[in-house]
Design an enzyme around this catalytic site. Structure first.
Site, PDB file in Angstrom:
ATOM      1  N   GLY A  46       0.829  -1.198   0.000  1.00 45.13           N
ATOM      2  CA  GLY A  46       0.000   0.000   0.000  1.00 45.13           C
ATOM      3  C   GLY A  46       0.864   1.248   0.000  1.00 45.13           C
ATOM      4  N   GLN A  51       2.931  10.087   1.388  1.00 50.98           N
ATOM      5  CA  GLN A  51       4.249   9.422   1.382  1.00 50.98           C
ATOM      6  C   GLN A  51       5.092   9.809   0.169  1.00 50.98           C
ATOM      7  OE1 GLN A  51       2.515   5.303   2.168  1.00 50.98           O
ATOM      8  NE2 GLN A  51       4.469   5.197   3.251  1.00 50.98           N
ATOM      9  N   CYS A  93       6.281  -0.148   7.478  1.00 48.94           N
ATOM     10  CA  CYS A  93       5.894   1.011   6.662  1.00 48.94           C
ATOM     11  C   CYS A  93       7.062   1.423   5.776  1.00 48.94           C
ATOM     12  CB  CYS A  93       5.509   2.162   7.591  1.00 48.94           C
ATOM     13  SG  CYS A  93       5.080   3.670   6.715  1.00 48.94           S
ATOM     14  N   LEU A  94       6.765   1.733   4.516  1.00 51.87           N
ATOM     15  CA  LEU A  94       7.827   2.144   3.583  1.00 51.87           C
ATOM     16  C   LEU A  94       8.480   3.460   4.018  1.00 51.87           C
ATOM     17  CD1 LEU A  94       6.090   1.342   0.163  1.00 51.87           C
ATOM     18  CD2 LEU A  94       7.910   0.033   1.273  1.00 51.87           C
ATOM     19  N   HIS A 135      -3.861   1.215   7.763  1.00 54.16           N
ATOM     20  CA  HIS A 135      -2.522   1.807   7.779  1.00 54.16           C
ATOM     21  C   HIS A 135      -2.445   3.010   6.816  1.00 54.16           C
ATOM     22  CE1 HIS A 135       2.013   1.371   7.897  1.00 54.16           C
ATOM     23  NE2 HIS A 135       1.842   2.109   6.821  1.00 54.16           N
ATOM     24  N   GLU A 136      -2.957   2.824   5.602  1.00 51.73           N
ATOM     25  CA  GLU A 136      -2.871   3.902   4.601  1.00 51.73           C
ATOM     26  C   GLU A 136      -3.786   5.075   4.966  1.00 51.73           C
ATOM     27  OE1 GLU A 136      -0.359   3.693   2.860  1.00 51.73           O
ATOM     28  OE2 GLU A 136      -0.046   1.542   3.098  1.00 51.73           O
ATOM     29  N   HIS A 139      -2.093   7.279   7.312  1.00 52.89           N
ATOM     30  CA  HIS A 139      -1.177   8.219   6.642  1.00 52.89           C
ATOM     31  C   HIS A 139      -1.912   9.492   6.218  1.00 52.89           C
ATOM     32  CE1 HIS A 139       2.706   6.301   6.359  1.00 52.89           C
ATOM     33  NE2 HIS A 139       2.214   5.190   5.841  1.00 52.89           N
TER      34      HIS A 139
HETATM   35 NI    NI Z   1       3.096   3.326   5.723  1.00 54.03          NI
END
Ligand code: NI
Length: 166
Positions: A46, A51, A93-94, A135-136, A139
């Site tokens: 995701g 981000q 998380c990226l 999660h997204e 963000h």
């Molecule tokens: Ni993330």
């Protein structure tokens, strides 16, 4: 299409609340395509627009690596309208590379959103998809996984992580 730079903690943009998308135009379609390419290039399940430095309520999610019945989802202005249960599982998380933690999330969620053409859609999600969507959406509200840790664990994380980054 292009792979975009992913903003990493402690980048300030990750703490900001994203604005609703009001116009679905060519610029937005290009951003969506670039986000999809960036997510796949990073082996993520995701990605949220903040981000990649864009404060818009837009996410892309693809959990098909773990859930055979799922495929790519592009969600504009997603909203959780209902939920059931709680489940604890490992999450990363990226934007916080190299860090994972066990987090409690809603087990099953119901979402209202718009697809990339602006058509209203409703989604019922469980398993990894439910977790990835929560999660997204976090963000979009300026919340990272570390913000969901206890104050003590968060402080320990900050000391360790920022030391490693130096
Ligand atoms: Ni993330």
């Amino acid at each position: 299409m292009a792979v975009l730079e992913i903003r990493k903690y402690p980048d300030e943009i990750l703490k900001k609340v994203a604005e609703p998308v009001t116009k679905i135009n060519g610029e937005l379609q290009k951003l969506i395509d670039d986000m999809i390419e960036t997510m796949y290039a990073s082996n993520g399940v995701g990605l949220a627009a903040p981000q990649v430095g864009v404060l818009k309520r837009l996410i892309v999610v693809d959990t098909s690596v773990r859930q055979k019945n799922q495929s790519l989802l592009v969600l504009i202005n997603p909203e959780i309208v209902n939920y059931e249960g709680e489940v604890l599982s490992e999450e990363g998380c990226l934007s916080v590379p190299g860090f994972t933690t066990k987090l409690s999330r809603k087990e099953k969620i119901y979402i209202k959103a718009f697809d990339r053409k602006g058509k209203p859609i409703e989604i019922e999600a469980d398993g990894l998809l439910s977790r990835a969507l929560q999660h997204e959406i976090d963000h979009l509200n300026g919340i990272l996984i570390i913000d969901r840790l206890s104050p003590l664990k968060k402080e320990l994380f900050r000391r360790k992580y920022l030391k490693l980054k130096k």
